[in-house]
Write an enzyme that holds these catalytic residues in place. Structure first.
Site, PDB file in Angstrom:
ATOM      1  N   ASP A  86     -10.137  -6.907  -0.013  1.00 44.86           N
ATOM      2  CA  ASP A  86      -9.429  -6.067   0.948  1.00 44.86           C
ATOM      3  C   ASP A  86      -8.974  -6.987   2.079  1.00 44.86           C
ATOM      4  O   ASP A  86      -9.307  -8.182   2.125  1.00 44.86           O
ATOM      5  CB  ASP A  86     -10.340  -4.939   1.449  1.00 44.86           C
ATOM      6  CG  ASP A  86      -9.548  -3.728   1.959  1.00 44.86           C
ATOM      7  OD1 ASP A  86      -8.330  -3.854   2.198  1.00 44.86           O
ATOM      8  OD2 ASP A  86     -10.157  -2.651   2.125  1.00 44.86           O
TER       9      ASP A  86
ATOM     10  N   LYS B   1      -9.238   1.158  -5.993  1.00 42.27           N
ATOM     11  CA  LYS B   1      -9.987   0.789  -4.783  1.00 42.27           C
ATOM     12  C   LYS B   1     -10.792   1.995  -4.300  1.00 42.27           C
ATOM     13  O   LYS B   1     -10.466   3.136  -4.647  1.00 42.27           O
ATOM     14  CB  LYS B   1      -9.028   0.288  -3.697  1.00 42.27           C
ATOM     15  CG  LYS B   1      -7.961   1.309  -3.269  1.00 42.27           C
ATOM     16  CD  LYS B   1      -6.939   0.693  -2.328  1.00 42.27           C
ATOM     17  CE  LYS B   1      -5.952   1.744  -1.849  1.00 42.27           C
ATOM     18  NZ  LYS B   1      -4.887   1.171  -1.011  1.00 42.27           N
ATOM     19  N   HIS B   2     -11.904   1.796  -3.539  1.00 32.35           N
ATOM     20  CA  HIS B   2     -12.474   0.555  -3.011  1.00 32.35           C
ATOM     21  C   HIS B   2     -13.868   0.415  -3.618  1.00 32.35           C
ATOM     22  O   HIS B   2     -14.760   1.171  -3.253  1.00 32.35           O
ATOM     23  CB  HIS B   2     -12.576   0.607  -1.496  1.00 32.35           C
ATOM     24  CG  HIS B   2     -11.284   0.920  -0.799  1.00 32.35           C
ATOM     25  ND1 HIS B   2     -10.816   2.225  -0.657  1.00 32.35           N
ATOM     26  CD2 HIS B   2     -10.363   0.117  -0.214  1.00 32.35           C
ATOM     27  CE1 HIS B   2      -9.662   2.194   0.008  1.00 32.35           C
ATOM     28  NE2 HIS B   2      -9.359   0.928   0.277  1.00 32.35           N
TER      29      HIS B   2
ATOM     30  N   HIS C 200     -11.804  -0.807   8.976  1.00 36.46           N
ATOM     31  CA  HIS C 200     -10.815  -1.520   9.783  1.00 36.46           C
ATOM     32  C   HIS C 200     -11.389  -1.848  11.164  1.00 36.46           C
ATOM     33  O   HIS C 200     -10.955  -2.806  11.809  1.00 36.46           O
ATOM     34  CB  HIS C 200      -9.553  -0.672   9.968  1.00 36.46           C
ATOM     35  CG  HIS C 200      -8.801  -0.414   8.695  1.00 36.46           C
ATOM     36  ND1 HIS C 200      -9.129   0.596   7.827  1.00 36.46           N
ATOM     37  CD2 HIS C 200      -7.742  -1.055   8.149  1.00 36.46           C
ATOM     38  CE1 HIS C 200      -8.285   0.580   6.807  1.00 36.46           C
ATOM     39  NE2 HIS C 200      -7.445  -0.410   6.974  1.00 36.46           N
TER      40      HIS C 200
ATOM     41  N   ASP D 223       0.866  -1.186   0.000  1.00 36.35           N
ATOM     42  CA  ASP D 223       0.000   0.000   0.000  1.00 36.35           C
ATOM     43  C   ASP D 223       0.897   1.229   0.000  1.00 36.35           C
ATOM     44  O   ASP D 223       1.478   1.587   1.029  1.00 36.35           O
ATOM     45  CB  ASP D 223      -0.884   0.024   1.254  1.00 36.35           C
ATOM     46  CG  ASP D 223      -2.106  -0.850   1.129  1.00 36.35           C
ATOM     47  OD1 ASP D 223      -2.797  -0.765   0.107  1.00 36.35           O
ATOM     48  OD2 ASP D 223      -2.360  -1.638   2.059  1.00 36.35           O
TER      49      ASP D 223
END
Length: 361
Positions: free
Chosen positions: A259, A176-177, A189, A64
């Site tokens: 993800d 993304k996303h 998260h 990332d």
């Protein structure tokens, strides 16, 4: 060669251990995702990437590395790249002839993509999980300045320019996303975000860049977000989103990465808590080609990774999951096709120096 190596795992430190090598050699493992803990300096990172490729040359090494606050490597010569919102701000500048600010912004975006990709490639990394295609509605703290902006047309053209720079450097990319994380406040998260809008509204706005870039994107990562008016499952576990919408309706033909399956939003499906194995199988069966198991090498000596590998192998034997040769072709297509410029040659090359001069402050 195994017909499908969908697992992308992590490693704990600056060098591979014997256990790391054993995991990476498994035919169901197709790649490695690196983190800040895998970084000491450029020489160490380059050596680590060589160690990974020595286990299997076809392993995909990813990271990332977007710019702004999501940039894993920041020292020992790595350029501090701006957040994508800076490129959006360049586009919106006033006082220029019509269209000139937009053209200068797209040129800067290509320069950012080239610098980003060329520096990573010089150290042996194959793919960055960028660009972010989410729209900035001003609601999501986890997206925020990672987004180019609010207008899907601007986001599309700046993303395409960034991807062009990445491709010039030989670096793979992943948008993304999907279909969009910017409308919801919750951080996936930590929780399961829910977006109440209907399919037509999302396709007309957030998901529009994916259709406009369907001939350009190499890979896509879906959001761990639930859009209950479309499907009760998060997009990354939803065949409705991945196969019906992304593949059939929008025409995307590249690789789909889940993800991170360690995120809170990936640990509940249909209201039930699930383990890595269940989440992995659900993502693959929904249409993901590759699944990310992040930050698990540092948990119980990597026991969750071993469990995921063993469980997926059992699922193959028991007929609960079948490897997909087309998915493997998509994975292999993400690997670089030409050698990278070594760091010392890169940093004196005219293209790199010109790209540096175009980076926005």
């Amino acid at each position: 060669m195994n017909p499908h190596a969908p697992l992308v795992i992590d490693v704990a430190g600056h060098r591979l251990t014997t256990l790391d090598r054993q995991r990476l050699a498994h035919p169901l493992v197709g790649g490695v995702i690196l983190f800040g803990r895998n970084w000491k300096d450029r020489d160490q990172l380059t050596a680590l990437c060589r160690q990974i490729k020595a286990v299997r040359p076809d392993l995909l090494i990813a990271v990332d590395h977007e710019g702004g606050r999501v940039q894993r490597f920041r020292t020992d010569g790595f350029t501090h790249l701006p957040p994508m919102a800076t490129l959006g701000a360049l586009w919106m500048r006033e006082g220029k002839a019509e269209g000139v600010a937009a053209l200068e912004a797209t040129n800067a975006a290509t320069a950012v993509g080239y610098v980003l990709g060329a520096e990573l490639r010089a150290c042996g990394i194959d793919l960055s999980f960028a660009p972010v295609l989410d729209l900035d509605f001003g609601e999501s703290s986890v997206i925020g300045d990672r987004s180019f902006g609010r207008d899907p047309r601007m986001v599309t053209l700046l993303a395409q320019s960034l991807m062009h720079g990445l491709l010039q450097s030989g670096m793979g990319h992943c948008g993304k996303h999907f279909p969009g994380h910017g409308f919801v406040q919750a951080d996936s998260h930590l929780a399961i975000p829910v977006d109440p809008r209907g399919l037509d509204a999302i396709l007309a706005d957030d998901a529009a860049p994916y259709g406009w870039l369907s001939a350009s994107l190499q890979a896509v990562m879906p959001a761990h977000v639930i859009y209950p008016r479309v499907d009760q499952r998060p997009a990354g576990f939803s065949a409705r989103w991945l196969q019906d919408v992304l593949r059939r309706q929008l025409g995307f033909t590249g690789a789909i990465f889940s993800d991170d399956l360690s995120m809170a939003a990936a640990r509940q499906i249909d209201g039930q808590a699930v383990n890595f194995t269940t989440a992995t199988l659900a993502a693959l069966q929904a249409g993901c080609d590759l699944v990310l198991l992040c930050n698990q090498s540092v948990v119980d000596g990597g026991a969750p990774i071993d469990e995921a590998i063993d469980s997926l192998a059992r699922a193959v034997v028991e007929g609960r999951w079948q490897p997909d040769a087309v998915s493997e072709e998509r994975r292999l297509a993400l690997l670089p096709t030409a050698p990278a410029l070594p760091w010392d040659a890169l940093t004196v090359s005219p293209r790199y120096m010109q790209a540096l001069s175009l980076l926005p402050a």
